[in-house]
Structures are given as structure tokens and as C-alpha cells.
Design a protein around this motif. Sequence first.
Motif, PDB file in Angstrom:
ATOM      1  N   CYS A 135      -7.224  -1.307   2.844  1.00 50.34           N
ATOM      2  CA  CYS A 135      -6.488  -2.542   3.118  1.00 50.34           C
ATOM      3  C   CYS A 135      -7.221  -3.383   4.156  1.00 50.34           C
ATOM      4  O   CYS A 135      -7.115  -4.609   4.160  1.00 50.34           O
ATOM      5  CB  CYS A 135      -5.067  -2.237   3.580  1.00 50.34           C
ATOM      6  SG  CYS A 135      -4.043  -1.585   2.250  1.00 50.34           S
ATOM      7  N   CYS A 188       0.855  -1.180   0.000  1.00 48.54           N
ATOM      8  CA  CYS A 188       0.000   0.000   0.000  1.00 48.54           C
ATOM      9  C   CYS A 188       0.895   1.235   0.000  1.00 48.54           C
ATOM     10  O   CYS A 188       1.884   1.290   0.716  1.00 48.54           O
ATOM     11  CB  CYS A 188      -0.886  -0.042   1.244  1.00 48.54           C
ATOM     12  SG  CYS A 188      -1.940   1.390   1.426  1.00 48.54           S
ATOM     13  N   CYS A 239       0.413   2.560   6.612  1.00 46.98           N
ATOM     14  CA  CYS A 239      -0.367   1.339   6.431  1.00 46.98           C
ATOM     15  C   CYS A 239       0.479   0.075   6.552  1.00 46.98           C
ATOM     16  O   CYS A 239       1.500  -0.070   5.874  1.00 46.98           O
ATOM     17  CB  CYS A 239      -1.065   1.367   5.075  1.00 46.98           C
ATOM     18  SG  CYS A 239      -2.205  -0.004   4.876  1.00 46.98           S
ATOM     19  N   CYS A 284      -4.909   1.307   6.402  1.00 45.06           N
ATOM     20  CA  CYS A 284      -5.923   2.196   5.839  1.00 45.06           C
ATOM     21  C   CYS A 284      -7.221   1.388   5.678  1.00 45.06           C
ATOM     22  O   CYS A 284      -7.196   0.149   5.716  1.00 45.06           O
ATOM     23  CB  CYS A 284      -5.461   2.775   4.516  1.00 45.06           C
ATOM     24  SG  CYS A 284      -5.372   1.590   3.176  1.00 45.06           S
TER      25      CYS A 284
END
Length: 228
Positions: free
Chosen positions: A87, A65, A70, A84
Motif C-alpha cells: 500500500c 487492504c 494497514c 503494508c
Amino acid sequence: MDLFSQRIKRSELKEGDHVYTWRKQMYNHHGIFIGQDKIIHFVNPKIDGKLGLSASSSVMKTPACPISYCGTEKVAGGGVRMTCIDCFIRNGSLYRYKYQAQRAFVRVKLIRGGTCTTKMSDPPEEVIHRATYLHENGYEEYSLRNNNCEDFALYCKTGLVSIDISHQGRSSQVNRLLPTKVKDGYRKLTKPFKTDLGIRTDVEKVRVEMLASYVANLKLKKSNILMK
Ligand SMILES: [Zn+2]
């Protein structure tokens, strides 16, 4: 409108929410929304860790990502991740775990489990504090039965820990699957209800800063008992 639907839009998210998403329609994965785009959740390092989002992972199956925070894991193998929303939900949808649910609501939801409790949530600041503290300082070992992603989120929301080390699991999605000695189907269905956090009496509130030593103490007590 389905009164029982807990599906929410991103715009409806509130800081400190306990959210979950379905994975392969089989089980739900849980986390705590701490604001902006961030969700803190507890993964099984042996499974999700390998699929990890960290750029250093050599067995990575999903593209890393681009968002800097993240997938960061501050404590190696600790399993507490900050990711995030994209995800976290992957290709699924976002749902909000219900607190202070009516008993009737909990009973309907028991069929799948892992979506609600009669227990009340603590204020969002406290919830976020617990989640970020555990992300930074590490958390207990992952155990599907006794300490999974739902247990982590339930602790962040309530601060409650079982006084019995072998019965830490507060997760209704697992409790409903546990073998029961009762043959009667009705009793089997109501069993998870008895494990609802709002009903359990074997739990007490533990400050997040004290959690590690509290759990270590429980383990020590248990091993002392076994040695006797
Ligand atoms: Zn991400």
C-alpha cells in the motif's frame, strides 16, 4: 550498476530504514520501515486521508487492504499511518533515503531533492520508537512546506527540530522549490544544500515524548512576538 541508485529490493530492507517511493514521477513519499511488512508514514489528511485505506471511508477509491493493521489511524485526522509495503509503494518501487551522504553525492541528488542528507541517522531502535510513538500519540499538522512526509521521516531518523517554528521544513524536495531572492541560477541550485540537516545550525534534538510540548512552546513564543 548505477552508483547513485537508491532503489532497493524488499529483502534488503532493514528495520528503521527511511524509505521513499515516487508518486507519478513528480514527488516522493516517505516513511519509516519498522519491521515485518510495516511502514509508518505521515500523510496529508486532506488528500491521502480521503483516498484512505480504512474500511470506514465513504470516499474510498482504492479497495481496502485485507491486512488488519494497514491504514489504521489511531488519532483521528492525525495523519500518521501504518501501512503494508504494497500500500505504501502502490505501483512504484522502493528506495532507501541515504544518511551520512558525501557532500558530492548530495549535490548530484539536489536536482530532484528528497533523497539524502549528510546527517547521520540515530540507531534503529530509537528511530522505530519515535515512529511508533507518533503513530500512537499523534503528530503535528501536515504542511507541505513546513511539515510533510519527508520532515516526519527525518525527525524519526534524527530527532532534530528547528528552533524556528516557521522554518520547520527539513525536506529538501520542498526546499528546492521554494522561491529564492537570488536571481543567479548557480546560487539557486546550491540553496537547498544550505538547508541540508547536516549543515543547518538552527536545529536541536528533542525527545519524542517532549515533541508536542516543544512545538506548542515554539508556537506560543511566536504568537507572543507577533502580539508585541
Ligand atoms: Zn495494505
